[in-house]
Design an enzyme around this catalytic site. Structure first.
Site, PDB file in Angstrom:
ATOM      1  N   SER A  63       0.940  -1.356   0.041  1.00 53.13           N
ATOM      2  CA  SER A  63       0.173   0.331   0.336  1.00 53.13           C
ATOM      3  C   SER A  63       1.272   1.329   0.010  1.00 53.13           C
ATOM      4  O   SER A  63       2.204   1.201   0.829  1.00 53.13           O
ATOM      5  CB  SER A  63      -0.919   0.013   1.152  1.00 53.13           C
ATOM      6  OG  SER A  63      -1.879   1.204   1.487  1.00 53.13           O
ATOM      7  N   TYR A 100      -2.554   5.959  -4.095  1.00 54.25           N
ATOM      8  CA  TYR A 100      -3.055   6.580  -4.012  1.00 54.25           C
ATOM      9  C   TYR A 100      -3.364   8.132  -4.623  1.00 54.25           C
ATOM     10  O   TYR A 100      -1.785   8.546  -4.618  1.00 54.25           O
ATOM     11  CB  TYR A 100      -3.390   6.637  -2.401  1.00 54.25           C
ATOM     12  CG  TYR A 100      -4.178   6.024  -1.693  1.00 54.25           C
ATOM     13  CD1 TYR A 100      -5.577   5.125  -1.927  1.00 54.25           C
ATOM     14  CD2 TYR A 100      -4.274   4.939  -0.569  1.00 54.25           C
ATOM     15  CE1 TYR A 100      -6.270   4.591  -1.869  1.00 54.25           C
ATOM     16  CE2 TYR A 100      -4.293   4.050   0.241  1.00 54.25           C
ATOM     17  CZ  TYR A 100      -5.686   3.458  -0.592  1.00 54.25           C
ATOM     18  OH  TYR A 100      -6.760   2.968   0.007  1.00 54.25           O
ATOM     19  N   THR A 104      -5.689   2.838  -6.561  1.00 53.70           N
ATOM     20  CA  THR A 104      -7.086   2.571  -6.429  1.00 53.70           C
ATOM     21  C   THR A 104      -7.991   3.381  -6.132  1.00 53.70           C
ATOM     22  O   THR A 104      -7.568   4.863  -6.016  1.00 53.70           O
ATOM     23  CB  THR A 104      -6.950   2.528  -4.714  1.00 53.70           C
ATOM     24  OG1 THR A 104      -6.129   0.612  -4.337  1.00 53.70           O
ATOM     25  CG2 THR A 104      -8.074   2.490  -3.440  1.00 53.70           C
ATOM     26  N   ARG A 146     -15.055   5.748   9.373  1.00 54.65           N
ATOM     27  CA  ARG A 146     -15.184   4.340  10.368  1.00 54.65           C
ATOM     28  C   ARG A 146     -14.995   5.378  11.514  1.00 54.65           C
ATOM     29  O   ARG A 146     -14.076   5.799  12.383  1.00 54.65           O
ATOM     30  CB  ARG A 146     -14.069   4.142  10.117  1.00 54.65           C
ATOM     31  CG  ARG A 146     -14.353   3.611   8.672  1.00 54.65           C
ATOM     32  CD  ARG A 146     -12.524   3.466   8.302  1.00 54.65           C
ATOM     33  NE  ARG A 146     -12.937   3.546   6.643  1.00 54.65           N
ATOM     34  CZ  ARG A 146     -11.485   3.196   6.131  1.00 54.65           C
ATOM     35  NH1 ARG A 146     -10.593   3.127   6.553  1.00 54.65           N
ATOM     36  NH2 ARG A 146     -11.220   3.024   4.744  1.00 54.65           N
ATOM     37  N   LYS A 200      -8.117  -1.303  -9.314  1.00 49.31           N
ATOM     38  CA  LYS A 200      -9.350  -1.816  -8.147  1.00 49.31           C
ATOM     39  C   LYS A 200     -10.094  -0.299  -7.523  1.00 49.31           C
ATOM     40  O   LYS A 200     -10.156   1.114  -7.572  1.00 49.31           O
ATOM     41  CB  LYS A 200      -7.619  -2.038  -6.772  1.00 49.31           C
ATOM     42  CG  LYS A 200      -8.712  -2.455  -5.808  1.00 49.31           C
ATOM     43  CD  LYS A 200      -7.069  -2.389  -4.628  1.00 49.31           C
ATOM     44  CE  LYS A 200      -7.835  -2.877  -3.667  1.00 49.31           C
ATOM     45  NZ  LYS A 200      -8.221  -2.123  -2.810  1.00 49.31           N
ATOM     46  N   HIS A 239     -13.947  -1.742  -1.270  1.00 48.46           N
ATOM     47  CA  HIS A 239     -12.470  -1.539  -0.098  1.00 48.46           C
ATOM     48  C   HIS A 239     -12.819  -2.580   0.890  1.00 48.46           C
ATOM     49  O   HIS A 239     -13.367  -1.359   2.170  1.00 48.46           O
ATOM     50  CB  HIS A 239     -12.561   0.073   0.057  1.00 48.46           C
ATOM     51  CG  HIS A 239     -11.652   0.170   0.132  1.00 48.46           C
ATOM     52  ND1 HIS A 239     -10.763   1.028  -1.147  1.00 48.46           N
ATOM     53  CD2 HIS A 239     -10.098   0.267   1.412  1.00 48.46           C
ATOM     54  CE1 HIS A 239      -9.686   0.891  -0.620  1.00 48.46           C
ATOM     55  NE2 HIS A 239      -9.337   1.195   1.003  1.00 48.46           N
TER      56      HIS A 239
HETATM   57  C1  GLV Z   1      -6.982   2.445   3.218  1.00 49.82           C
HETATM   58  O1  GLV Z   1      -6.956   1.681   2.290  1.00 49.82           O
HETATM   59  C2  GLV Z   1      -8.571   2.020   4.463  1.00 49.82           C
HETATM   60  O2  GLV Z   1      -9.256   1.462   4.152  1.00 49.82           O
HETATM   61  O3  GLV Z   1      -8.023   2.082   5.750  1.00 49.82           O
END
Ligand code: GLV
Length: 389
Positions: A107, A130, A156, A165, A252, A276
């Site tokens: 990543s 990214y 991505t 989140r 992706k 994701h």
């Molecule tokens: C990053 O890829 C995430 O989903 O936190």
């Protein structure tokens, strides 16, 4: 724990050993986590056709992904902050993948840098990009991936801003963690993790810190994304990045047939059907539900991979039999890493391989590349994203 036989066993051990903040980061979906749950639930709705009296000797799970030979079509997905789940996590996972014969994807938001992983492994890995507003930084990242011998760029497309989140916000997620009282209390019970971290120098975002200028808080994934990721990423910019890279390109984060056709038009070598892991657009369908309509739109002219929800070799088999050429696992390998380091990633791959191989045999198949819809019982309407199943 004496005998590990499932990814769930690794999950339980991981939960005990990794700091709460990083466990929560891995285990969260965005908002209500409906899509995160559906990714798993929808795999369970697909059933397998048992076949008997078929020669099941000489089985093979070997296949190819973007033309590269793989021991099984299961790549390790790019996962941000893997080096916080276990000291030197990206290096350990890359080594496990290399020994097993499956691709490893690093990543952009890794702890170990591109150069570090390249120095500690001997086969080319894939680099996930990214796209940031700072074009010069992106150009240099692509150059670094090329110099490190990466054999594919995984671009991505579904994270130009971070899906919310809740736990990450409440935990004050950062790399390295800020030593607040609750964090110290948690770390006091995670001594293995702490010893590993004391013994490594890799505790910051290795591709970023020291390479990008003028960033607010380089320890915070959330601050970084909000400040640096390019919200204007569009197909025109993707074409330019394709030309800048000049090698194998995997797009992706595609979950819609119209976007898949755009990816095909710009000449992607493969796409990854993905939401994701339920971490971005909560309320979207599971990847496995969207796969059939995407395959139909592409007409077999572009290679299709799938991630989100895979926790077993049976899930891998279902994705392949539904028509994907390859799959990616994210959480399933992170559980292994957080539980037991490199040996845990190897264990996760072994568990998945054994499940895939034995399930294939009991379905009456000897070759993973021969799997198809004939091996499955798929609920009516599953192919139609508007149907309720
Ligand atoms: C990053 O890829 C995430 O989903 O936190």
């Amino acid at each position: 724990m004496a005998v590990i036989t499932t990814i769930d066993d690794l999950h339980r051990l991981y939960r005990r050993r990794a700091p709460r903040m990083f466990y929560d980061y891995c285990e969260s979906g965005s908002w209500t986590e409906q899509t995160f749950r559906d990714n798993i639930g929808d795999f369970q709705k697909i059933r397998l056709r048992q076949r008997v009296a078929v020669d099941m000797s000489n089985r093979s799970t070997a296949s190819t992904m973007i033309g590269e030979r793989v021991a099984m079509p299961v790549a390790l997905a790019p996962v941000g902050m893997t080096g916080m789940q276990h000291a030197d996590g990206e290096i350990l996972a890359a080594r496990a993948a290399e020994a097993f014969g499956v691709p490893f994807t690093l990543s952009t938001m890794s702890i170990c840098s591109i150069e570090d992983v390249a120095a500690q492994t001997s086969k080319p890995f894939w680099f996930q990009l990214y796209v940031m507003k700072d074009e010069d930084f992106v150009r240099r990242l692509i150059g670094r991936a090329r110099d490190a011998g990466c054999s594919a760029l995984v671009l991505t497309l579904d994270l130009q801003l971070l899906g919310q989140r809740h736990k990450d916000l409440k935990n004050g997620l950062s790399a390295p963690p800020k030593l607040t009282l609750p964090v110290i209390a948690d770390l006091a019970t995670k001594w293995r993790w702490g010893l590993g971290m004391l013994a490594t120098k890799r505790r910051k975002f290795g591709n970023i810190v020291g390479h990008a200028q003028g960033v607010g808080d380089p320890a915070s994934l959330m601050a970084w994304t909000a400040e640096q990721f390019d919200p204007q990423l569009d197909w025109g910019k993707i074409e330019k990045l394709r030309d800048l890279w000049g090698g194998k390109l995997i797009l992706k984060g595609i979950l819609d047939a119209e976007d898949a056709v755009m990816a095909q038009k710009i000449g992607a070598d493969a796409i990854v059907v993905s939401n994701h892991g339920g971490r971005q657009l909560d309320g979207a369908h599971s990847s496995i539900r969207m796969l059939p309509s995407i395959l139909e739109a592409l007409g077999g002219r572009t290679e299709v991979h799938l991630d989100s929800g895979i926790r077993s070799g049976q899930d891998v088999l279902k994705a392949l039999a539904m028509g994907a050429q390859g799959t990616f696992i994210g959480r399933a390998f992170v559980y292994g890493l957080g539980a037991m380091g490199q040996a845990g990633v190897t264990k996760a791959l072994q568990v998945i391989h054994t499940e895939l191989d034995k399930t294939m045999a009991l379905c009456g198949e000897r070759d993973v590349t021969a799997l198809g819809r004939h091996n499955l019982i798929v609920p009516q309407g599953f192919d139609d994203p508007t149907a309720v199943v």
